[in-house]
Scaffold this motif. Structure first.
Motif, PDB file in Angstrom:
ATOM      1  N   SER A 117       0.837  -1.182   0.000  1.00  0.00           N
ATOM      2  CA  SER A 117       0.000   0.000   0.000  1.00  0.00           C
ATOM      3  C   SER A 117       0.879   1.241   0.000  1.00  0.00           C
ATOM      4  CB  SER A 117      -0.876  -0.021   1.255  1.00  0.00           C
ATOM      5  OG  SER A 117      -1.487   1.224   1.451  1.00  0.00           O
ATOM      6  N   PRO A 118       0.457   2.330  -0.651  1.00  0.00           N
ATOM      7  CA  PRO A 118       1.246   3.549  -0.616  1.00  0.00           C
ATOM      8  C   PRO A 118       1.121   4.323   0.696  1.00  0.00           C
ATOM      9  CG  PRO A 118      -0.705   3.865  -1.971  1.00  0.00           C
ATOM     10  CD  PRO A 118      -0.681   2.413  -1.553  1.00  0.00           C
ATOM     11  N   ASP A 119       0.204   3.966   1.544  1.00  0.00           N
ATOM     12  CA  ASP A 119       0.000   4.645   2.823  1.00  0.00           C
ATOM     13  C   ASP A 119       1.135   4.288   3.782  1.00  0.00           C
ATOM     14  OD1 ASP A 119      -0.838   5.619   5.262  1.00  0.00           O
ATOM     15  OD2 ASP A 119      -2.736   4.552   5.280  1.00  0.00           O
ATOM     16  N   PRO A 120       1.902   5.282   4.281  1.00  0.00           N
ATOM     17  CA  PRO A 120       3.030   4.969   5.170  1.00  0.00           C
ATOM     18  C   PRO A 120       2.621   4.300   6.475  1.00  0.00           C
ATOM     19  CG  PRO A 120       2.655   7.336   5.071  1.00  0.00           C
ATOM     20  CD  PRO A 120       1.748   6.698   4.058  1.00  0.00           C
ATOM     21  N   MET A 121       1.357   4.406   6.836  1.00  0.00           N
ATOM     22  CA  MET A 121       0.898   3.769   8.060  1.00  0.00           C
ATOM     23  C   MET A 121       0.593   2.286   7.849  1.00  0.00           C
ATOM     24  SD  MET A 121       1.347   6.180  10.058  1.00  0.00           S
ATOM     25  CE  MET A 121       0.635   5.690  11.602  1.00  0.00           C
ATOM     26  N   THR A 122       0.518   1.859   6.587  1.00  0.00           N
ATOM     27  CA  THR A 122       0.246   0.453   6.306  1.00  0.00           C
ATOM     28  C   THR A 122       1.186  -0.156   5.273  1.00  0.00           C
ATOM     29  OG1 THR A 122      -1.407   1.019   4.630  1.00  0.00           O
ATOM     30  CG2 THR A 122      -2.211   0.663   6.880  1.00  0.00           C
ATOM     31  N   ALA A 123       2.053   0.644   4.661  1.00  0.00           N
ATOM     32  CA  ALA A 123       2.940   0.153   3.600  1.00  0.00           C
ATOM     33  C   ALA A 123       4.036  -0.744   4.166  1.00  0.00           C
ATOM     34  CB  ALA A 123       3.564   1.320   2.849  1.00  0.00           C
ATOM     35  N   THR A 124       4.167  -1.927   3.580  1.00  0.00           N
ATOM     36  CA  THR A 124       5.223  -2.859   3.969  1.00  0.00           C
ATOM     37  C   THR A 124       5.899  -3.377   2.715  1.00  0.00           C
ATOM     38  OG1 THR A 124       3.735  -4.761   3.955  1.00  0.00           O
ATOM     39  CG2 THR A 124       4.019  -3.608   6.061  1.00  0.00           C
ATOM     40  N   GLU A 125       7.115  -3.869   2.881  1.00  0.00           N
ATOM     41  CA  GLU A 125       7.844  -4.434   1.758  1.00  0.00           C
ATOM     42  C   GLU A 125       8.593  -5.671   2.217  1.00  0.00           C
ATOM     43  OE1 GLU A 125       9.702  -1.782  -1.075  1.00  0.00           O
ATOM     44  OE2 GLU A 125       9.255  -0.126   0.261  1.00  0.00           O
ATOM     45  N   GLU A 126       8.712  -6.635   1.303  1.00  0.00           N
ATOM     46  CA  GLU A 126       9.519  -7.830   1.529  1.00  0.00           C
ATOM     47  C   GLU A 126      10.416  -7.997   0.311  1.00  0.00           C
ATOM     48  OE1 GLU A 126       5.966 -10.465   2.854  1.00  0.00           O
ATOM     49  OE2 GLU A 126       7.814 -11.444   3.498  1.00  0.00           O
ATOM     50  N   PHE A 127      11.646  -8.411   0.552  1.00  0.00           N
ATOM     51  CA  PHE A 127      12.610  -8.544  -0.532  1.00  0.00           C
ATOM     52  C   PHE A 127      13.229  -9.935  -0.524  1.00  0.00           C
ATOM     53  CE2 PHE A 127      12.609  -4.170   0.980  1.00  0.00           C
ATOM     54  CZ  PHE A 127      12.317  -3.476  -0.179  1.00  0.00           C
ATOM     55  N   ALA A 128      13.083 -10.654  -1.608  1.00  0.00           N
ATOM     56  CA  ALA A 128      13.741 -11.953  -1.743  1.00  0.00           C
ATOM     57  C   ALA A 128      15.208 -11.754  -2.104  1.00  0.00           C
ATOM     58  CB  ALA A 128      13.046 -12.786  -2.812  1.00  0.00           C
ATOM     59  N   ASP A 129      15.486 -10.672  -2.794  1.00  0.00           N
ATOM     60  CA  ASP A 129      16.835 -10.360  -3.250  1.00  0.00           C
ATOM     61  C   ASP A 129      17.627  -9.658  -2.134  1.00  0.00           C
ATOM     62  OD1 ASP A 129      18.567  -7.986  -4.676  1.00  0.00           O
ATOM     63  OD2 ASP A 129      18.662  -9.882  -5.782  1.00  0.00           O
ATOM     64  N   ASP A 130      18.798 -10.192  -1.812  1.00  0.00           N
ATOM     65  CA  ASP A 130      19.607  -9.627  -0.730  1.00  0.00           C
ATOM     66  C   ASP A 130      20.041  -8.193  -1.011  1.00  0.00           C
ATOM     67  OD1 ASP A 130      19.366 -11.998   0.614  1.00  0.00           O
ATOM     68  OD2 ASP A 130      21.407 -12.676   0.210  1.00  0.00           O
ATOM     69  N   ALA A 131      20.353  -7.889  -2.262  1.00  0.00           N
ATOM     70  CA  ALA A 131      20.802  -6.541  -2.608  1.00  0.00           C
ATOM     71  C   ALA A 131      19.685  -5.518  -2.379  1.00  0.00           C
ATOM     72  CB  ALA A 131      21.290  -6.495  -4.051  1.00  0.00           C
ATOM     73  N   GLU A 132      18.468  -5.845  -2.793  1.00  0.00           N
ATOM     74  CA  GLU A 132      17.345  -4.936  -2.587  1.00  0.00           C
ATOM     75  C   GLU A 132      17.042  -4.771  -1.094  1.00  0.00           C
ATOM     76  OE1 GLU A 132      13.972  -6.258  -4.811  1.00  0.00           O
ATOM     77  OE2 GLU A 132      14.968  -5.962  -6.734  1.00  0.00           O
ATOM     78  N   TYR A 133      17.103  -5.872  -0.370  1.00  0.00           N
ATOM     79  CA  TYR A 133      16.863  -5.822   1.072  1.00  0.00           C
ATOM     80  C   TYR A 133      17.927  -4.952   1.752  1.00  0.00           C
ATOM     81  CZ  TYR A 133      16.454  -7.535   5.914  1.00  0.00           C
ATOM     82  OH  TYR A 133      16.315  -7.631   7.275  1.00  0.00           O
ATOM     83  N   GLY A 134      19.192  -5.170   1.404  1.00  0.00           N
ATOM     84  CA  GLY A 134      20.274  -4.367   1.962  1.00  0.00           C
ATOM     85  C   GLY A 134      20.130  -2.897   1.621  1.00  0.00           C
ATOM     86  N   TRP A 135      19.704  -2.612   0.381  1.00  0.00           N
ATOM     87  CA  TRP A 135      19.488  -1.228  -0.024  1.00  0.00           C
ATOM     88  C   TRP A 135      18.405  -0.603   0.848  1.00  0.00           C
ATOM     89  CZ3 TRP A 135      15.063   1.174  -1.684  1.00  0.00           C
ATOM     90  CH2 TRP A 135      15.219   2.487  -2.139  1.00  0.00           C
ATOM     91  N   TRP A 136      17.300  -1.336   1.077  1.00  0.00           N
ATOM     92  CA  TRP A 136      16.214  -0.791   1.889  1.00  0.00           C
ATOM     93  C   TRP A 136      16.717  -0.494   3.300  1.00  0.00           C
ATOM     94  CZ3 TRP A 136      13.530  -1.097   6.328  1.00  0.00           C
ATOM     95  CH2 TRP A 136      12.337  -0.380   6.391  1.00  0.00           C
ATOM     96  N   LEU A 137      17.442  -1.420   3.887  1.00  0.00           N
ATOM     97  CA  LEU A 137      17.957  -1.196   5.248  1.00  0.00           C
ATOM     98  C   LEU A 137      18.835   0.057   5.290  1.00  0.00           C
ATOM     99  CD1 LEU A 137      18.992  -4.791   6.399  1.00  0.00           C
ATOM    100  CD2 LEU A 137      16.909  -3.538   6.988  1.00  0.00           C
TER     101      LEU A 137
END
Length: 99
Positions: free
Chosen positions: A4-24
Motif C-alpha cells: 500500500s502507498p500509505d506509510p501507516m500500512t505500507a510494507t515491503e519484503e525482498f527476496a533479493d539480498d541486494a534490494e533488502y540491503g538497499w532498503w535497510l
C-alpha cells in the motif's frame, strides 16, 4: 513488493539480498519484523545487526523466515493483523536494538 502507498500500512519484503540491503541502508529510521516459523515475530530497527543478512544468512534465509520492512511500527502491526491474525498481539521487541 509494496502492499500500500500509505506509510501507516505500507510494507515491503525482498527476496533479493541486494534490494533488502538497499532498503535497510536507505531507511535507517525504519523497522523490520523478523518472522520465523518456530518463534514469535520479533521487531527490530532497520539498523539492527540481527536483521542483516550478511551477518546472519542462515537464520534469515531459513525455510519460512521472512523479513517484513516498513517505515512505521503501525504498518507492521497492520501487516501482522492481516497476514498472521492469531499472532498479531505476540510481537516481541529485540532486546539489542530496542525498537
Amino acid at each position: 513488493m509494496t502492499d500500500s502507498p500509505d506509510p501507516m500500512t505500507a510494507t515491503e519484503e525482498f527476496a533479493d539480498d541486494a534490494e533488502y540491503g538497499w532498503w535497510l541502508n536507505t531507511h535507517p529510521d525504519g523497522f523490520v519484523l523478523a518472522v520465523r516459523t518456530r518463534s514469535a515475530p520479533l521487531l527490530h530497527r532497520a539498523t539492527c545487526p540481527e536483521v542483516d543478512r550478511d551477518v546472519h544468512p542462515g537464520r534469515l534465509r531459513a525455510k519460512g523466515a521472512r523479513q517484513v520492512c516498513a517505515d512505521t511500527k503501525s504498518a507492521l502491526r497492520a501487516w501482522l493483523a492481516r497476514e498472521l491474525p492469531g499472532d498479531g498481539k505476540l510481537v516481541a521487541r529485540c532486546p539489542k536494538c530496542g525498537p
